[in-house]
Design an enzyme around this catalytic site. Sequence first.
Site, PDB file in Angstrom:
ATOM      1  N   ASP A  23       0.834  -1.206   0.000  1.00 47.20           N
ATOM      2  CA  ASP A  23       0.000   0.000   0.000  1.00 47.20           C
ATOM      3  C   ASP A  23       0.867   1.254   0.000  1.00 47.20           C
ATOM      4  OD1 ASP A  23       0.393   0.960   2.951  1.00 47.20           O
ATOM      5  OD2 ASP A  23       0.054  -1.206   3.049  1.00 47.20           O
ATOM      6  N   ASP A  30       0.488   3.588   2.350  1.00 47.17           N
ATOM      7  CA  ASP A  30       0.256   4.131   3.682  1.00 47.17           C
ATOM      8  C   ASP A  30      -0.981   5.020   3.587  1.00 47.17           C
ATOM      9  OD1 ASP A  30       0.898   4.244   6.400  1.00 47.17           O
ATOM     10  OD2 ASP A  30       2.129   6.024   6.157  1.00 47.17           O
TER      11      ASP A  30
END
Length: 111
Positions: A86, A88
């Site tokens: 991801d 974040d």
Amino acid sequence: MAHVSLAKPVCPRLIDPFVEAAREAGATVHRGGTYVNMEGPQFSTRAESELYRQWGMDVIGMTNLTEARLAREAEICYATLAMVTDYDCWHETKRAVSGEGVMEVVRQYRT
């Protein structure tokens, strides 16, 4: 207990085999970079995420610090092969990190 340097916590002898194995498996590989360890299990706040980016961090994670420190103290060669799941919570057009989102990415790459 000895005081050991963590200036270079990753064993250079393990990097090439890890990179080769990941490429053979068809993974996109990014060699090098700067890892910041945060205490988990938790995800960053937006302020933390932005700060890490300003510092020039490439990857944020919740593991490696304790393991790297213990390996250095025991004089054991150590490296990590990890998958980024991801952005974040800093990315404006991507969904903020969540446990469900991480598992979605992991499930995509299971064999």
